[in-house]
Design an enzyme around this catalytic site. Structure first.
Site, PDB file in Angstrom:
ATOM      1  N   GLU A 157       8.805  -7.779  -6.146  1.00  0.00           N
ATOM      2  CA  GLU A 157       8.528  -7.428  -4.751  1.00  0.00           C
ATOM      3  C   GLU A 157       7.192  -6.672  -4.697  1.00  0.00           C
ATOM      4  O   GLU A 157       6.877  -5.891  -5.610  1.00  0.00           O
ATOM      5  CB  GLU A 157       9.647  -6.496  -4.247  1.00  0.00           C
ATOM      6  CG  GLU A 157       9.402  -5.841  -2.899  1.00  0.00           C
ATOM      7  CD  GLU A 157      10.414  -4.726  -2.578  1.00  0.00           C
ATOM      8  OE1 GLU A 157      10.883  -4.039  -3.503  1.00  0.00           O
ATOM      9  OE2 GLU A 157      10.716  -4.553  -1.372  1.00  0.00           O
ATOM     10  N   ASN A 175       7.637  -7.687   4.682  1.00  0.00           N
ATOM     11  CA  ASN A 175       7.753  -7.595   3.223  1.00  0.00           C
ATOM     12  C   ASN A 175       8.209  -8.986   2.793  1.00  0.00           C
ATOM     13  O   ASN A 175       9.365  -9.349   3.032  1.00  0.00           O
ATOM     14  CB  ASN A 175       8.776  -6.513   2.859  1.00  0.00           C
ATOM     15  CG  ASN A 175       8.843  -6.264   1.367  1.00  0.00           C
ATOM     16  OD1 ASN A 175       8.428  -7.115   0.577  1.00  0.00           O
ATOM     17  ND2 ASN A 175       9.381  -5.124   0.984  1.00  0.00           N
ATOM     18  N   LYS A 206      11.760 -10.126   4.061  1.00  0.00           N
ATOM     19  CA  LYS A 206      12.856  -9.201   3.748  1.00  0.00           C
ATOM     20  C   LYS A 206      13.604  -8.776   5.007  1.00  0.00           C
ATOM     21  O   LYS A 206      12.991  -8.288   5.972  1.00  0.00           O
ATOM     22  CB  LYS A 206      12.303  -7.964   3.045  1.00  0.00           C
ATOM     23  CG  LYS A 206      13.356  -6.988   2.538  1.00  0.00           C
ATOM     24  CD  LYS A 206      12.675  -5.885   1.732  1.00  0.00           C
ATOM     25  CE  LYS A 206      13.662  -4.904   1.136  1.00  0.00           C
ATOM     26  NZ  LYS A 206      12.947  -3.859   0.323  1.00  0.00           N
ATOM     27  N   GLU A 244       9.983   1.821   4.515  1.00  0.00           N
ATOM     28  CA  GLU A 244       9.832   0.378   4.785  1.00  0.00           C
ATOM     29  C   GLU A 244      10.085   0.057   6.256  1.00  0.00           C
ATOM     30  O   GLU A 244       9.433  -0.835   6.808  1.00  0.00           O
ATOM     31  CB  GLU A 244      10.784  -0.425   3.897  1.00  0.00           C
ATOM     32  CG  GLU A 244      10.398  -0.372   2.426  1.00  0.00           C
ATOM     33  CD  GLU A 244      11.230  -1.299   1.584  1.00  0.00           C
ATOM     34  OE1 GLU A 244      11.926  -0.821   0.687  1.00  0.00           O
ATOM     35  OE2 GLU A 244      11.201  -2.521   1.832  1.00  0.00           O
ATOM     36  N   CYS A 301      14.747  -7.171  -3.033  1.00  0.00           N
ATOM     37  CA  CYS A 301      15.173  -5.816  -3.313  1.00  0.00           C
ATOM     38  C   CYS A 301      16.479  -5.368  -2.643  1.00  0.00           C
ATOM     39  O   CYS A 301      17.542  -5.781  -3.060  1.00  0.00           O
ATOM     40  CB  CYS A 301      14.039  -4.850  -2.989  1.00  0.00           C
ATOM     41  SG  CYS A 301      14.209  -3.331  -3.879  1.00  0.00           S
ATOM     42  N   ASN A 315      11.618  -3.055  -6.159  1.00  0.00           N
ATOM     43  CA  ASN A 315      10.964  -1.784  -6.499  1.00  0.00           C
ATOM     44  C   ASN A 315      12.007  -0.722  -6.171  1.00  0.00           C
ATOM     45  O   ASN A 315      12.214  -0.395  -4.991  1.00  0.00           O
ATOM     46  CB  ASN A 315       9.747  -1.519  -5.607  1.00  0.00           C
ATOM     47  CG  ASN A 315       8.530  -2.373  -5.913  1.00  0.00           C
ATOM     48  OD1 ASN A 315       7.442  -1.853  -6.096  1.00  0.00           O
ATOM     49  ND2 ASN A 315       8.669  -3.681  -5.939  1.00  0.00           N
TER      50      ASN A 315
HETATM   51  N1  ING Z   1      14.301  -0.234  -2.791  1.00  0.00           N
HETATM   52  C1  ING Z   1      15.577   0.291  -3.011  1.00  0.00           C
HETATM   53  C2  ING Z   1      16.635  -0.760  -3.300  1.00  0.00           C
HETATM   54  O1  ING Z   1      17.382  -1.198  -2.462  1.00  0.00           O
HETATM   55  C3  ING Z   1      17.332   1.844  -2.428  1.00  0.00           C
HETATM   56  C4  ING Z   1      16.040   1.242  -1.955  1.00  0.00           C
HETATM   57  C5  ING Z   1      17.415   2.451  -3.671  1.00  0.00           C
HETATM   58  C6  ING Z   1      18.444   1.749  -1.644  1.00  0.00           C
HETATM   59  C7  ING Z   1      18.634   2.985  -4.103  1.00  0.00           C
HETATM   60  C8  ING Z   1      19.659   2.270  -2.059  1.00  0.00           C
HETATM   61  C9  ING Z   1      19.756   2.910  -3.289  1.00  0.00           C
HETATM   62  O2  ING Z   1      16.697  -1.094  -4.473  1.00  0.00           O
HETATM   63  C10 ING Z   1      13.883  -1.217  -1.973  1.00  0.00           C
HETATM   64  N2  ING Z   1      12.567  -1.490  -2.010  1.00  0.00           N
HETATM   65  O3  ING Z   1      14.630  -1.828  -1.235  1.00  0.00           O
END
Ligand code: ING
Length: 311
Positions: free
Chosen positions: A46, A106, A123, A142, A168, A193
């Protein structure tokens, strides 16, 4: 046997100061390695061309237009598409897309083995928040910089099979896989990411993050009898750590390959698309087993609606 030799091309950290052309050089090195190993498809992460900029707050969103691509391929990415076509390798990469109408998404694309774009995905599940949140140790903006995707979850005829994309946070939502599963998807490819530090619950550490990452991918693969290829941008970007966890799950839900570390690296795996047949023709033969007359709430409501209290 419809074999796809996939190269999951993990990228290590991209610092704010790093140029796109330098990142593309790193991507080309992985692509050449994939060619040496006989890959026919290479999947990049991503937002593969820049640092994960949604961790930063910009009062004026236009300040971050420098992170967006108006064209794909653009001047810096043409060499990537040309080299892929020379190698006869299809590529998928994630990037920040700015449309001619000025919308920001995205996005990820998929090419054929001649370098032509045959699929695009934007996304849909955007995590985090819109405004600066002083309560958080880390921002995740985001929702501030991207619109929710408007292309649905399409599945494309590619690699002699059916390939879909997500990005993601999408991987955490069962709806993502099921909508593609209902189109017969045989391989879901995605980049991510994922910050290793939870900005809200400090208790959730890296191991917990990796557990939920694997759990989501394995469930999606098993419950839809599809391969899943997940590719990280990893490592520490300007002091902010992104976890690794580039891996490939087979249609029975088993992790068959996982790349250690957080640097640039290629994970190569032979994926037989016919291995999806058993699941699709038995346990998850949707047409035989699903009872959609009971699934209404899934699309009729967004959040929770509590059941009425009995007297
Ligand atoms: N990053 C993270 C993901 O879904 C996140 C945001 C991290 C959400 C940890 C919940 C817990 O992997 C992106 N870019 O979506």
């Amino acid at each position: 046997m419809r074999n796809v030799r996939v190269g999951a091309a993990q990228l290590g950290p991209i610092q704010k100061a790093e140029s796109r052309s330098h990142v593309v050089k790193r991507m080309l090195a992985l692509l050449d390695d994939a060619a040496k190993q006989g890959c026919t498809l290479v999947v990049y992460p991503e937002l593969a061309l820049t640092t994960f900029f949604p961790r930063w707050y910009a009062e004026d969103r236009a300040e971050f237009d420098l992170y967006f691509e108006a064209d794909m391929p653009g001047p810096e990415t043409v060499p990537l598409f040309e080299r892929a076509a020379q190698h006869g390798i299809a590529i998928s990469l994630g990037y920040a897309e700015k449309t001619p109408e000025g919308q920001h998404f995205n996005t990820s694309i998929l090419t054929d083995r001649k370098g032509a774009i045959i699929g695009k995905y934007r996304k849909i599940h955007l995590p985090g928040h819109v405004e600066f949140d002083p309560e958080r140790t880390h921002q995740h903006l985001e929702k501030r910089y991207f619109l929710p995707g408007d292309l649905g979850f399409p599945v494309f005829h590619a690699q002699d099979g059916l390939i879909g994309m997500c990005i993601c946070n999408d991987r955490r939502w069962p709806e993502t896989y099921r909508v593609m599963g209902l189109q017969g998807v045989e391989m879901v490819i995605l980049g991510f990411n994922t910050p290793s530090v939870n900005s809200q619950r400090n208790s959730e550490g890296l191991e917990e993050r990796l557990f939920h990452h694997r759990l989501s991918l394995q469930a999606g693969a098993y419950q839809n009898a599809t391969w899943v290829v997940a590719v990280a941008k990893a490592g520490t970007e300007d002091g902010h750590h992104l976890m690794g966890g580039t891996l490939i799950v087979d249609p029975e839900g088993h992790i068959v390959a996982e790349l250690p570390g957080e640097a640039d690296g290629l994970l190569v795996q032979d994926c037989d698309l016919d291995a999806t047949r058993f699941g699709k023709e038995t346990i998850f033969d949707f047409k035989r087993h699903r009872r959609i007359e009971h699934y209404g709430p899934i699309t009729a409501q967004v959040g929770v609606v509590l059941p009425p209290k009995t007297a």
